[in-house]
Design an enzyme around this catalytic site. Structure first.
Site, short mmCIF file in Angstrom:
data_model
loop_
_atom_site.label_atom_id
_atom_site.label_comp_id
_atom_site.label_asym_id
_atom_site.label_seq_id
_atom_site.Cartn_x
_atom_site.Cartn_y
_atom_site.Cartn_z
N GLU A 76 5.26 -4.87 -1.41
CA GLU A 76 5.62 -3.85 -2.41
C GLU A 76 6.02 -2.53 -1.76
O GLU A 76 6.89 -1.82 -2.28
CB GLU A 76 4.47 -3.62 -3.38
CG GLU A 76 4.22 -4.77 -4.34
CD GLU A 76 3.20 -5.77 -3.80
OE1 GLU A 76 2.80 -6.68 -4.56
OE2 GLU A 76 2.80 -5.64 -2.62
N PHE A 138 -9.82 -7.77 -13.89
CA PHE A 138 -9.20 -8.27 -12.67
C PHE A 138 -7.85 -7.57 -12.44
O PHE A 138 -7.00 -7.54 -13.31
CB PHE A 138 -8.99 -9.79 -12.77
CG PHE A 138 -8.29 -10.39 -11.58
CD1 PHE A 138 -8.91 -10.41 -10.34
CD2 PHE A 138 -7.01 -10.92 -11.70
CE1 PHE A 138 -8.27 -10.95 -9.24
CE2 PHE A 138 -6.37 -11.48 -10.61
CZ PHE A 138 -7.00 -11.50 -9.38
N GLN A 139 -7.70 -7.01 -11.27
CA GLN A 139 -6.50 -6.29 -10.84
C GLN A 139 -6.14 -5.12 -11.76
O GLN A 139 -4.96 -4.78 -11.94
CB GLN A 139 -5.31 -7.25 -10.70
CG GLN A 139 -5.47 -8.23 -9.54
CD GLN A 139 -4.21 -8.98 -9.20
OE1 GLN A 139 -3.36 -9.20 -10.04
NE2 GLN A 139 -4.09 -9.38 -7.94
N LYS A 188 0.31 -5.33 -20.17
CA LYS A 188 0.92 -6.65 -20.28
C LYS A 188 1.21 -7.03 -21.73
O LYS A 188 2.24 -7.65 -22.03
CB LYS A 188 0.01 -7.71 -19.65
CG LYS A 188 0.66 -9.09 -19.60
CD LYS A 188 -0.12 -10.10 -18.78
CE LYS A 188 0.64 -11.42 -18.70
NZ LYS A 188 -0.08 -12.42 -17.86
N MET A 492 5.68 9.41 20.19
CA MET A 492 5.47 10.82 19.85
C MET A 492 4.01 11.21 19.98
O MET A 492 3.69 12.31 20.45
CB MET A 492 5.98 11.10 18.44
CG MET A 492 5.97 12.58 18.07
SD MET A 492 7.05 13.58 19.11
CE MET A 492 8.63 13.33 18.30
#
Length: 586
Positions: A76, A138-139, A188, A492
């Site tokens: 993602e 959940f999630q 959802k 760096m």
């Protein structure tokens, strides 16, 4: 209705036609279909994302719309960087999608990157169903709350009737004024719920002009026309406003030298006679020293980042400072200025230019040319180095490629040695400094500008953070070129450890058995290793000609440094070159 109008046949007929058209444009759609239709309203042709449980309804609808290109990234975060790269390369709003929970949180770094660099982006996430919110489902995660500090606007939609207007508002906010990212989280159940949808044409976003006052314009004009040694400082806001022609005209009318920020690269051509180079920590000696000699510094869409001004207390103290910026919050935030104009930069310059007097100051031009002689270190031709690679990229591409970078030494070498001539030509994480940004951004840029050669320049440390996106490029046949400047260290950070930490190289050595060429080949890309200078240009030419995703690994020395360099917090005239660094004492 029509109470005060005569009920003529013409009026009634017009009313009947309007009502019929309105009913004809009304469709009963579910939330996922509404999102798709709103994206199409906004002219979106490409989205980047990764599916998951909560967002399945939307992905099922995407399946039915092949006209909307979806690029499945490997992570993602890659999707958010791709949307960012698409937006920077095209000037349009980039779009990324993710599911709930970890899918949504994986977007956060990309959203913050876009926020710091004023990139218009809309992130659409799906959350658990409304009845499950606030129950540690959940999630489940409050992604709208998490991203509130790093977006222009973030919200959750729990009513399908509000969905279309929320999506439309998101795009309007993302591209208006000072652009930036917006997040819309949709539960959802809303993606499945039915609602009337009426198509709307998006309103054209007009430049911000209502904050431009005659008083501010008059004061600015007096300062500009009075100045004998004007100096232009160009930032990313100039590129965003599309003010490149006006900036060029201003510089030549004033005979004013021009420096830029990392984000302003290309807005003023790097090949122009008045160009001094980049200002700041790894800018040119000439650009930095001239700040202490001008009598008027005209700041065009730059925000006085600490990497640009070093010490705000001493920055351009001998000069008057005029700042022009669309965001009033940036005025007097880091450096106190003598005059300001708040508004769209291009519109401001359009109003100022007719009233600005042409200058002919031979002494100031001579001083500019003397400072231009203080060039960067000479690049040796007999050894493969980062600067050598960048110079050859410029030669092979004739300065016409879209160049992405990750963050580190290679990023600064790119800014120093590639002569950018157009805005939106350099795509890099300036404000947040996001390692792992470049490859996803390159994929997005190539999708938005398929006619251009797109090259990402990375270090080996950065490539380790995003190498999975090579699989995205091969899966979707997106022919980007990844150049890995491999010095087997975090370059760096090692440079700072050398100069400021007594050469204590704590966890910055990357000597291991990872073979980048085999990694590239294992994911379906071409892989090439370059160890000698004469090998690089042919490798790049072959990569461009192949039209396939290609990784070119360039093996360089571990202790090469970026120079010049101004130590953090020091004045701009305390600038050290390669020889100074050899004799550096902690």
């Amino acid at each position: 209705m029509f109470a005060n109008e005569p009920r003529t046949k013409a009026v009634l007929c017009e009313h009947y036609i309007n009502e019929k058209q309105k009913r004809g444009n009304t469709m009963k759609l579910n939330g996922s279909q509404i999102i798709i239709e709103c994206l199409k309203e906004q002219g979106v042709d490409t989205v980047f994302g990764y599916p998951g449980g909560a967002i399945l309804n939307l992905y099922d609808e995407i399946y039915k719309h092949p006209e909307l290109k979806h690029v499945l990234t490997s992570h993602e975060q890659g999707a958010s960087h791709a949307a960012d790269g698409y937006a920077r390369a095209t000037g349009k709003v980039g779009v990324c999608l993710a599911t709930s929970g970890p899918g949504a949180t994986n977007l956060v770094t990309g959203i913050a990157t876009a926020y710091m660099d004023s990139v218009p982006m809309v992130a659409i996430t799906a959350n658990v169903g409304t009845p499950y919110l606030g129950k540690d489902s959940f999630q489940e995660v409050d992604i709208a709350g998490i991203t509130m500090p790093i977006t222009k606007y973030s919200t959750i939609v729990k009513d399908v009737k509000k969905l279309a207007d929320t999506i439309r508002r998101a795009f309007a906010i993302a591209r208006s004024g000072r652009p930036g990212p917006v997040l819309v989280d949709v539960t959802k159940d809303v993606t499945a719920a039915m609602c009337d949808y009426i198509k709307q044409e998006p309103k054209k976003e007009l430049p911000v002009t209502d904050t431009i006052t005659e008083e501010d314009l008059t004061r600015a004009l007096k300062m500009i026309n009075k100045s004998k040694r004007p100096y232009l400082f160009v930032g990313g806001g100039a590129a965003i406003s599309g003010a490149q022609e006006e900036v060029l005209e201003l510089a030549h009318k004033l005979q004013a030298p021009v420096c830029d920020t990392l984000m302003g690269k290309g807005t003023f051509p790097g090949t122009d006679e008045y160009y001094m180079g980049m200002l700041g920590m790894h800018g040119t000696k000439g650009a930095n020293l001239l700040v202490g000699e001008c009598d008027l510094l005209i700041v065009l869409g730059a925000r006085f980042s600490d990497r640009d001004v070093g010490s705000p207390k001493t920055f351009a103290k001998q000069a008057k400072i005029l700042q022009i910026d669309v965001d009033p919050a940036e005025i007097n935030k880091n450096v106190v200025v003598d005059a300001k104009i708040s508004g769209d930069l291009r519109e401001v310059l359009k109003r100022l230019l007719p009233e600005i007097q042409e200058k002919n100051n031979e002494d100031w031009v001579a001083e500019m040319k003397a400072k231009q002689e203080l060039v960067n270190d000479v690049v040796p031709e007999n050894v493969l180095t980062g600067p050598y690679v960048i110079e050859k990229v410029y030669e092979v591409t004739k300065g016409d490629a879209l160049i992405c970078t990750d963050v580190g030494q290679h990023q600064m070498w790119t800014a120093q040695y590639y002569k950018f001539k157009d805005p939106r030509q350099l795509l890099t994480s300036g404000g947040l400094g996001t390692m792992g940004y470049g490859l996803g951004a390159a994929i997005g840029a190539k999708c938005g500008r398929p006619e251009k050669t797109v090259i990402n320049i990375a270090g080996d440390g950065c490539f380790r953070m995003n190498m999975n996106e090579v699989a995205t490029a091969t899966r979707s046949n997106i022919p980007v070129i990844e150049i890995v400047i491999n010095n087997h260290v975090l370059g760096m950070v090692r440079q700072w450890q050398t100069l400021f930490y007594g050469q204590r190289y704590s966890n910055t050595v990357l000597e291991d058995k990872v073979d980048f060429v085999k990694v590239a080949e294992s994911m379906g890309a071409k892989g090439v290793r370059v160890t000698k200078p004469e090998e690089f240009a042919p490798a790049l030419e072959a990569a461009i000609a192949s039209g396939e995703p290609t990784v070119i690994e360039c093996v360089v020395a571990s202790d090469d440094k970026v120079s010049p360099m101004i130590p953090a917090g020091m004045p701009n005239n305390k600038i050290y070159d390669q020889e100074d660094m050899k004799n550096w004492k902690n």
